[in-house]
Design an enzyme around this catalytic site. Structure first.
Site, PDB file in Angstrom:
ATOM      1  CG  ASN A 108     105.600 136.789  69.802  1.00 37.74           C
ATOM      2  OD1 ASN A 108     105.140 137.683  70.512  1.00 37.74           O
ATOM      3  ND2 ASN A 108     106.162 137.041  68.623  1.00 37.74           N
ATOM      4  CE  LYS A 156     109.186 138.709  69.228  1.00 36.41           C
ATOM      5  NZ  LYS A 156     109.648 140.027  68.754  1.00 36.41           N
ATOM      6  CG  ASP A 185     102.844 139.699  67.540  1.00 36.20           C
ATOM      7  OD1 ASP A 185     102.288 139.946  66.446  1.00 36.20           O
ATOM      8  OD2 ASP A 185     103.615 140.490  68.080  1.00 36.20           O
ATOM      9  CG  ASP A 234     108.181 138.121  65.526  1.00 39.59           C
ATOM     10  OD1 ASP A 234     109.416 138.019  65.665  1.00 39.59           O
ATOM     11  OD2 ASP A 234     107.514 139.054  66.012  1.00 39.59           O
ATOM     12  CB  THR A 267     112.985 139.337  66.623  1.00 44.16           C
ATOM     13  OG1 THR A 267     111.644 139.818  66.731  1.00 44.16           O
ATOM     14  CG2 THR A 267     113.799 139.888  67.779  1.00 44.16           C
TER      15      THR A 267
END
Length: 364
Positions: A149, A146, A166, A144, A185
């Site tokens: 984060n 991105k 995260d 994840d 995502t």
């Protein structure tokens, strides 16, 4: 700093040991609050995660998912990875006491700068890569990565330190184990996730490619008007380097992005390939000069990044409405397809399905 003897889940009340302060942020099933350890006076961030109370419920996060995040965080100690300090559990919540990372998102920080050359940009990107290298050395995929984060520890220093946060979707990639899951995502997921194929560390490298594309332009390479359109763009490799956004971008930087946005995982750059790439690690003075002279068009970056955030905010409202309708309908009927999971604590267009992992047979 955590110690090796730290209990995994303390059953006492978190406010017996910490003073709980104001909220710093919230997600679908979590809220993060500032807290202060009473015995030391040190500040931390307390992440209150709502547990799922029953298998049939769609509210809250499954305890096994929280356990996985805790166990992974307890094994990590790196300058560019957020640190876990303590863990508490009550009947309804698990509280992760984490290092306080208060500098805000990297991209928000960059959007406020007056100028940015590629050399400066790669200083930040290299920190992200160093964090990913540490994770991958432990066979851990974040899944994840991105901009939301990628956080600054403190923005009020000459060279802010990057922290990757995260780990709710992170998994350890075990040798000989088949791991397929549709989650993440949509804007940042690799094609192998969209196509429900075998997953590995390579998926993180694709996400780094998307992050780099946005870092240099503000535009998002695959973001469509809907999640389905975004996933279709990812699967079809539907992106380009629009001269409007990349007119001042070096060929070295574009080559770096191309090496990461490679559909074939066998050809995609590994973390070591990325760190050794001449855009990150110039091999001669000419390449170093190119980085210094190539600039990011910050006006475009700000305009495109604001547009991207606006699109995401619209999608968040749509997702919340969708979840509300799902909860009113009750639990779905079971079928042969993976069951949709909405246990993310993110306020993004996050896809989660029940994982399907199994040992490969000896003949495979």
């Amino acid at each position: 700093m955590r110690t090796s003897g730290m209990a995994v889940f303390k059953q006492q009340k978190v406010d017996d040991l910490y003073e709980i302060g104001e909220a710093l942020g919230s997600g679908q099933f979590a809220v993060v609050k500032r807290c202060r350890e009473k015995s030391t006076g040190l500040d931390f961030a307390a992440k209150f995660i709502k547990k799922r109370v029953s298998r049939g419920s769609r509210r809250g996060v499954r305890r096994e998912a929280i356990e996985r995040e805790v166990h992974l965080l307890q094994s990590l100690q790196h300058a560019n990875i957020v640190t876990l300090h303590d863990v508490f559990e009550s009947r309804t919540d698990v509280v992760l006491v984490l290092e306080l990372v208060s500098g805000g998102e990297l991209f928000d920080f960059l959007a406020q700068k007056d100028s940015l050359c590629e050399e400066e940009a790669t200083q930040f990107l290299k920190q992200i890569l160093e964090g990913v290298r540490y994770l991958h050395s432990k066979r851990i995929a974040h899944f994840d990565l991105k901009p939301e984060n990628i956080i600054l520890l403190d923005k009020n220093v000459p060279v802010p330190r990057i922290k990757i946060i995260d780990f709710g979707l992170a998994h350890k990639i075990e040798a000989g184990t088949e791991f397929k899951e549709i989650f993440g995502t949509a804007e940042f997921v690799a094609p192998e996730i969209v196509n429900y194929e075998q997953l590995g560390l390579e998926a993180d490298m694709w996400s780094v490619g998307v992050i780099t594309y946005i870092l240099l332009s503000g535009a998002s390479p695959f973001l469509g008007d809907t999640k389905q359109e975004t996933l279709g763009n990812v699967s079809a490799m539907n992106y380009d380097f629009d001269p409007e956004f990349f007119g001042t971008t070096s060929e070295l930087a574009k080559n770096f992005i191309r090496g990461l946005l490679e559909k074939d995982t066998r050809k995609r750059m590994t973390i070591e390939d990325a760190l050794d790439h001449p855009w990150i690690k110039p091999s001669n003075p000419r390449q170093a000069l190119v980085k210094r002279l190539s600039v990011v068009n910050l006006e475009n970056f700000r305009r495109q990044y604001i547009r991207r955030r606006w699109q995401l905010s619209i999608r968040i409202v749509s997702l919340c409405n969708h979840l509300t309708r799902m909860m009113r309908k009750g639990p779905p009927k079971l079928s042969g397809r993976p069951e949709r999971e909405c246990d993310s604590d993110q306020e993004d267009d996050v896809m989660r399905f029940r994982p399907r992992s199994r040992k490969r047979s000896s003949t495979s």
